[in-house]
Design a protein around this motif. Structure first.
Motif, PDB file in Angstrom:
ATOM      1  N   LYS A 111       0.822  -1.202   0.000  1.00 23.84           N
ATOM      2  CA  LYS A 111       0.000   0.000   0.000  1.00 23.84           C
ATOM      3  C   LYS A 111       0.859   1.256   0.000  1.00 23.84           C
ATOM      4  O   LYS A 111       1.830   1.361   0.741  1.00 23.84           O
ATOM      5  N   ILE A 112       0.474   2.188  -0.850  1.00 24.92           N
ATOM      6  CA  ILE A 112       1.137   3.480  -0.834  1.00 24.92           C
ATOM      7  C   ILE A 112       0.192   4.475  -0.177  1.00 24.92           C
ATOM      8  O   ILE A 112      -0.981   4.536  -0.526  1.00 24.92           O
ATOM      9  N   ILE A 113       0.711   5.211   0.791  1.00 24.04           N
ATOM     10  CA  ILE A 113      -0.118   6.218   1.448  1.00 24.04           C
ATOM     11  C   ILE A 113       0.247   7.593   0.904  1.00 24.04           C
ATOM     12  O   ILE A 113       1.427   7.945   0.829  1.00 24.04           O
ATOM     13  N   VAL A 114      -0.762   8.309   0.478  1.00 28.75           N
ATOM     14  CA  VAL A 114      -0.535   9.690   0.062  1.00 28.75           C
ATOM     15  C   VAL A 114      -1.356  10.583   0.983  1.00 28.75           C
ATOM     16  O   VAL A 114      -2.573  10.430   1.074  1.00 28.75           O
ATOM     17  N   GLU A 115      -0.667  11.471   1.677  1.00 31.22           N
ATOM     18  CA  GLU A 115      -1.362  12.403   2.551  1.00 31.22           C
ATOM     19  C   GLU A 115      -1.344  13.769   1.898  1.00 31.22           C
ATOM     20  O   GLU A 115      -0.282  14.268   1.520  1.00 31.22           O
ATOM     21  N   HIS A 116      -2.511  14.361   1.721  1.00 32.88           N
ATOM     22  CA  HIS A 116      -2.515  15.710   1.174  1.00 32.88           C
ATOM     23  C   HIS A 116      -3.667  16.534   1.716  1.00 32.88           C
ATOM     24  O   HIS A 116      -4.466  16.034   2.509  1.00 32.88           O
ATOM     25  N   THR A 117      -3.723  17.775   1.337  1.00 35.41           N
ATOM     26  CA  THR A 117      -4.699  18.787   1.744  1.00 35.41           C
ATOM     27  C   THR A 117      -4.366  19.342   3.128  1.00 35.41           C
ATOM     28  O   THR A 117      -3.856  20.460   3.225  1.00 35.41           O
ATOM     29  N   ASN A 118      -4.629  18.555   4.207  1.00 34.85           N
ATOM     30  CA  ASN A 118      -4.160  18.953   5.553  1.00 34.85           C
ATOM     31  C   ASN A 118      -4.369  20.427   5.877  1.00 34.85           C
ATOM     32  O   ASN A 118      -3.449  21.097   6.336  1.00 34.85           O
ATOM     33  N   THR A 364     -13.116   5.991  20.350  1.00 38.38           N
ATOM     34  CA  THR A 364     -13.828   4.896  21.000  1.00 38.38           C
ATOM     35  C   THR A 364     -14.181   3.817  19.990  1.00 38.38           C
ATOM     36  O   THR A 364     -14.411   4.114  18.815  1.00 38.38           O
ATOM     37  N   PRO A 365     -14.214   2.570  20.423  1.00 43.13           N
ATOM     38  CA  PRO A 365     -14.533   1.462  19.513  1.00 43.13           C
ATOM     39  C   PRO A 365     -15.914   1.649  18.884  1.00 43.13           C
ATOM     40  O   PRO A 365     -16.814   2.183  19.520  1.00 43.13           O
ATOM     41  N   GLN A 366     -16.039   1.235  17.634  1.00 50.34           N
ATOM     42  CA  GLN A 366     -17.282   1.414  16.899  1.00 50.34           C
ATOM     43  C   GLN A 366     -17.821   0.060  16.475  1.00 50.34           C
ATOM     44  O   GLN A 366     -17.071  -0.907  16.334  1.00 50.34           O
ATOM     45  N   GLU A 367     -19.119   0.012  16.254  1.00 49.32           N
ATOM     46  CA  GLU A 367     -19.713  -1.256  15.831  1.00 49.32           C
ATOM     47  C   GLU A 367     -19.385  -1.578  14.388  1.00 49.32           C
ATOM     48  O   GLU A 367     -19.045  -2.697  14.045  1.00 49.32           O
ATOM     49  N   GLU A 368     -19.508  -0.554  13.531  1.00 50.65           N
ATOM     50  CA  GLU A 368     -19.274  -0.807  12.109  1.00 50.65           C
ATOM     51  C   GLU A 368     -17.797  -1.090  11.866  1.00 50.65           C
ATOM     52  O   GLU A 368     -16.928  -0.363  12.344  1.00 50.65           O
ATOM     53  N   LYS A 369     -17.545  -2.142  11.131  1.00 50.73           N
ATOM     54  CA  LYS A 369     -16.159  -2.528  10.872  1.00 50.73           C
ATOM     55  C   LYS A 369     -15.560  -1.627   9.783  1.00 50.73           C
ATOM     56  O   LYS A 369     -16.150  -1.462   8.726  1.00 50.73           O
ATOM     57  N   ALA A 370     -14.407  -1.062  10.088  1.00 46.69           N
ATOM     58  CA  ALA A 370     -13.752  -0.177   9.136  1.00 46.69           C
ATOM     59  C   ALA A 370     -12.664  -0.932   8.385  1.00 46.69           C
ATOM     60  O   ALA A 370     -12.170  -1.951   8.857  1.00 46.69           O
ATOM     61  N   PRO A 371     -12.307  -0.468   7.199  1.00 44.74           N
ATOM     62  CA  PRO A 371     -11.161  -1.060   6.504  1.00 44.74           C
ATOM     63  C   PRO A 371      -9.909  -0.824   7.331  1.00 44.74           C
ATOM     64  O   PRO A 371      -9.938  -0.028   8.266  1.00 44.74           O
ATOM     65  N   SER A 372      -8.818  -1.486   6.996  1.00 50.94           N
ATOM     66  CA  SER A 372      -7.612  -1.219   7.779  1.00 50.94           C
ATOM     67  C   SER A 372      -6.860  -0.055   7.152  1.00 50.94           C
ATOM     68  O   SER A 372      -6.571  -0.037   5.960  1.00 50.94           O
ATOM     69  N   PHE A 373      -6.598   0.941   7.982  1.00 56.31           N
ATOM     70  CA  PHE A 373      -5.893   2.133   7.505  1.00 56.31           C
ATOM     71  C   PHE A 373      -4.481   2.164   8.072  1.00 56.31           C
ATOM     72  O   PHE A 373      -4.187   1.542   9.081  1.00 56.31           O
ATOM     73  N   GLY A 374      -3.629   2.948   7.426  1.00 55.66           N
ATOM     74  CA  GLY A 374      -2.244   3.056   7.875  1.00 55.66           C
ATOM     75  C   GLY A 374      -1.471   1.811   7.474  1.00 55.66           C
ATOM     76  O   GLY A 374      -1.939   1.013   6.671  1.00 55.66           O
ATOM     77  N   GLY A 375      -0.282   1.636   8.055  1.00 58.68           N
ATOM     78  CA  GLY A 375       0.506   0.461   7.739  1.00 58.68           C
ATOM     79  C   GLY A 375       0.944   0.441   6.297  1.00 58.68           C
ATOM     80  O   GLY A 375       0.892  -0.585   5.634  1.00 58.68           O
ATOM     81  N   GLY A 376       1.368   1.582   5.777  1.00 56.83           N
ATOM     82  CA  GLY A 376       1.777   1.673   4.383  1.00 56.83           C
ATOM     83  C   GLY A 376       3.196   1.179   4.150  1.00 56.83           C
ATOM     84  O   GLY A 376       4.006   1.096   5.080  1.00 56.83           O
ATOM     85  N   TYR A 377       3.455   0.857   2.896  1.00 58.08           N
ATOM     86  CA  TYR A 377       4.803   0.442   2.503  1.00 58.08           C
ATOM     87  C   TYR A 377       5.633   1.681   2.197  1.00 58.08           C
ATOM     88  O   TYR A 377       6.822   1.740   2.468  1.00 58.08           O
ATOM     89  N   LYS A 378       4.956   2.661   1.621  1.00 56.64           N
ATOM     90  CA  LYS A 378       5.622   3.885   1.222  1.00 56.64           C
ATOM     91  C   LYS A 378       4.687   5.040   1.551  1.00 56.64           C
ATOM     92  O   LYS A 378       3.472   4.902   1.404  1.00 56.64           O
ATOM     93  N   VAL A 379       5.243   6.156   2.002  1.00 56.49           N
ATOM     94  CA  VAL A 379       4.392   7.275   2.427  1.00 56.49           C
ATOM     95  C   VAL A 379       4.810   8.567   1.735  1.00 56.49           C
ATOM     96  O   VAL A 379       5.971   8.975   1.817  1.00 56.49           O
ATOM     97  N   TYR A 380       3.870   9.160   1.026  1.00 56.19           N
ATOM     98  CA  TYR A 380       4.108  10.474   0.421  1.00 56.19           C
ATOM     99  C   TYR A 380       3.382  11.528   1.241  1.00 56.19           C
ATOM    100  O   TYR A 380       2.165  11.433   1.411  1.00 56.19           O
ATOM    101  N   ASN A 381       4.107  12.517   1.741  1.00 53.60           N
ATOM    102  CA  ASN A 381       3.472  13.625   2.438  1.00 53.60           C
ATOM    103  C   ASN A 381       3.514  14.843   1.532  1.00 53.60           C
ATOM    104  O   ASN A 381       4.582  15.392   1.266  1.00 53.60           O
ATOM    105  N   VAL A 382       2.345  15.237   1.061  1.00 52.06           N
ATOM    106  CA  VAL A 382       2.287  16.417   0.193  1.00 52.06           C
ATOM    107  C   VAL A 382       2.238  17.649   1.093  1.00 52.06           C
ATOM    108  O   VAL A 382       1.210  17.948   1.701  1.00 52.06           O
TER     109      VAL A 382
END
Length: 650
Positions: A111-118, A364-382
RNA sequence: GGGCCCGUAGCUCAGCCGGAUAGAGCGACUGGCUUCGAACCAGUAGGCCGGGGGUUCGAGUCCCUCCGGGCCCGCCA
């Protein structure tokens, strides 16, 4: 298609050089400036001349003689002082293009993570934020089109000073209660209201420094998470985040997840990172000097070799025990790589009209299951280039913790700021000092309320485009005209933000940004519209789009592409893969924009030169139709990567 | 004081790992609408690639240096 041939030639030549001369040198492959020289050129003989102590011309002749029979290459010849020019087999090439192109690459699960806008959620977004978001979003589209798995994050600093200042403005300056602010937040342009308030608060601080105590009190209240002021903070930040999401959606920009500073605090990400940093001796406790009593990272960790003075060390934890921004950033970066050993909880914030869900962090823990986020192989910070110092410290933190590889894969996707041209300042009624008037551009300042708001710019672009559409298509229904004008406006804006390379400062100028002619988004859109028009016209005449693979074969392609004109046009059209690949490698979305423009130019000359529908000769008509549909698909693909829509008409 | 970025046509910018005659848009000037609609096309003029050294068969591109411009370098956040 073109890049497949490039790749094939490179592999063959590299192998040959290795075997024949037992040297392993990087082989260069160029595109000759003159079409007469063929499509590809190898300057490898020049490079080899040193090793072999022979004239380049002799070496080139030998290579050319040995290197025959590469699939798709019609001929090799020696030219100049030792170039080897290659000609592509036109019939082969054309016939190949009749088949659908295979997907770029297999997804490998990384997974590649791209963070932007912020954007700080305390006021309306401005044009500088647009550059960030458009660059980030386009880079994401580039990666996805090349088959990569990408996660798009938009970090929300909902507990920082900027939010605190606006909250202090409501609470102390305007003496407003939460309910009143909540009421205000229902109005459309609450983000504009905060824009002005933020500027007023900043000005007030400047004149009444003692009021800065408000900021401290507000920050503490927000951090504690309880009480009226904290509640006010939530109202402001949450509402402004929605405003930003809306602004960005106008440009087709969506996110996967919003990690928020409030959860980084509440879930104590920093405490965990702090333990790691202490344990691995990445930071140390300073016992003397100006940083006495602080935990600091030694300057040697992030400075280049040169002697790092003690002055260069960076405070991570203050003597009062609180953590600096960089410290929190290190914790956050660790989370992005899955190295923190902690995760957020997630809540589904909304579903975009496209159906894509957007998640937000929660504590706080939620009932609805979320996808797994984070844990990227490569991270781009815009992040803009002004923050490169802090970005370096963050990466140094990873390295000091022993995460060498992750440090390598932490990429500061930096870009220069968007400033204002003096002319635009004048239009906005901004008073410039004599000194500023002499400058080529003036920096925007949120604190001073000095800048161009994103939504204002988009509105202005739409109005300008609408006037053109109205003039050209008075018969079309008004809402349809507005839709077309919106597509043109956002196309123009996205292209404008992308046409510059990342490290050139944009001196924003209304006149330039509002232009729809020449090297602009609408120019490219227009080419795509024209291609579609031809194909639509064909059907209106009762003809159907033929099955080209039946109508055209290798021989027909050979006959038609014998024309240099056609061949050059086709060649230009087929280089999209090559352009995108290059743009990804260099991290430069402007290369794709440039290519889109060249593609449109090529199509426009084709369009002007060759009437397609009225062509009498059957084979030629088939060929022209095929060229048109090929151009159309290439234009659509490229504009898609740029996030630019194609209107029904222009 | 240290770090990063920029300097290419009148203006705004491209120029991929160093490669053949330095490109585009805008602006200026000439022309072209007989509906696949000109938000387009064809053409002309316009360059000591900031200056100087160096490396190289070859430099706008790499190295050094100088000049001009911008940004960053707090226990603020």
């Amino acid at each position: 298609m073109f890049h497949l041939i490039e790749k094939r030639v490179l592999e063959r030549v590299s192998d040959y050089i290795r075997n024949r001369y037992s040297v392993d040198i990087p082989v260069g492959l160029e595109q000759p400036k003159q079409a007469a020289f063929g499509e590809l050129a190898l300057p490898v003989a020049f490079q080899l001349a040193k090793h072999l102590k022979q004239p380049p011309k002799v070496i080139a002749a030998q290579i050319a003689a040995d290197l025959s029979g590469i699939e798709g290459i019609a001929s090799l010849e020696v030219a100049g002082n030792g170039y080897i020019n290659l000609r592509i087999d036109r019939a082969y090439y054309g016939e190949r293009l009749l088949q659908p192109e295979p997907p770029a690459r297999e997804a490998d699960g990384r997974k590649i993570i791209v963070e932007h806008t912020n954007i700080n959620p305390n006021k309306a977004a401005h044009i500088g934020h647009l550059r960030n978001a458009v660059l980030g979003d386009t880079f994401v589209r580039m990666l996805r089109s090349a088959g990569y798995r990408v996660e798009v994050q938009n970090y929300i600093d909902n507990t920082g000073v900027q939010v605190a200042d606006v909250v202090a403005g409501f609470h102390f300056l305007e003496k407003k209660r939460v309910d009143e602010v909540r009421e205000l937040a229902k109005q459309d342009r609450f983000d504009y209201l905060c824009w002005d308030l933020y500027a007023r608060v900043s000005a007030y601080y400047a004149e009444n420094p003692e009021a800065l105590k408000w900021r401290q009190d507000t920050l503490h209240a927000i951090e504690s998470g309880a009480g009226e002021i904290a509640e006010l903070g939530n109202v402001v930040a949450d509402r402004i985040v929605m405003a930003h999401l809306n602004t960005m959606l106008r440009l087709g920009i969506e996110y996967d997840v919003l990690p928020r500073e409030s959860e980084i605090l509440h879930l104590k990400f920093w405490a965990t990172a702090f333990e790691q940093l202490k344990e691995r001796k990445a930071i140390y406790f300073e016992t003397e000097g100006k940083n006495k009593g602080c935990w600091v990272m030694p300057g040697s960790a992030f400075k280049e070799e040169g002697e790092a003075a003690e002055d260069d060390s960076k405070v991570i934890v203050r003597s009062n025990g609180t953590v600096t921004y960089v410290g929190k950033d290190i914790a956050y970066q660790l989370w992005k790589f899955g190295l923190l050993g902690k995760d957020f909880y997630y809540r589904r914030l909304l579903d975009y009209p496209s159906g894509h869900p957007l998640w937000v962090s929660t504590d706080t823990p939620q009932e609805e299951k979320a996808p797994s986020f984070g844990g990227g192989y490569k991270v781009y910070n815009v992040i803009d280039s002004r923050q490169s110092y802090l970005q370096n410290v963050v990466v140094a933190g990873l390295r000091a913790l022993g995460y060498q590889e992750q440090a390598e894969r932490s990429i500061h996707f930096s870009y220069e700021m968007v400033a204002l041209s003096p002319r635009t300042c004048a239009e906005l009624g901004i008073e410039l000092s004599e000194e500023d008037k002499r400058r080529p551009y003036v920096e925007v300042s949120g604190r001073k309320g000095l800048g161009v708001k994103a939504d204002d710019l988009i509105d202005k672009l739409i109005e300008t485009a609408l006037r053109e559409v109205d003039a050209r298509h008075p018969e079309a229904p008004p809402e349809e005209r507005r839709k077309v004008a919106t597509q043109i406006a956002t196309g123009a804006l996205r292209y404008f933000m992308l046409k510059y390379t990342r490290n050139s400062v944009i001196a924003f100028d209304f006149q330039e940004a509002l232009s729809f002619e020449g090297e602009t988004g609408p120019y490219v859109q227009y080419a795509a519209v024209r291609a579609r028009n031809i194909l639509r016209k064909l059907e209106e005449r009762g003809e159907t789009l033929p099955d080209f693979s039946k109508e055209l074969d290798c021989e027909a392609m050979g006959r038609q592409l014998a024309s240099d004109d056609f061949w050059q046009l086709l060649l230009a059209a087929s280089k999209s893969g090559s352009a995108v690949e290059r743009a990804i490698a260099s991290g430069e979305p402007s290369h794709v924009a440039k290519y889109a423009f060249q593609l449109a130019q090529a199509f426009n000359t084709f369009y002007h030169e060759y009437p397609v529908i009225h062509e009498e000769n059957r084979e030629k008509k088939m060929f022209l139709l095929w060229m048109t549909s090929y151009f159309r698909s290439q234009l659509e693909r490229t504009l898609g990567i740029l996030g630019i829509e194609i209107p029904d008409y222009m």
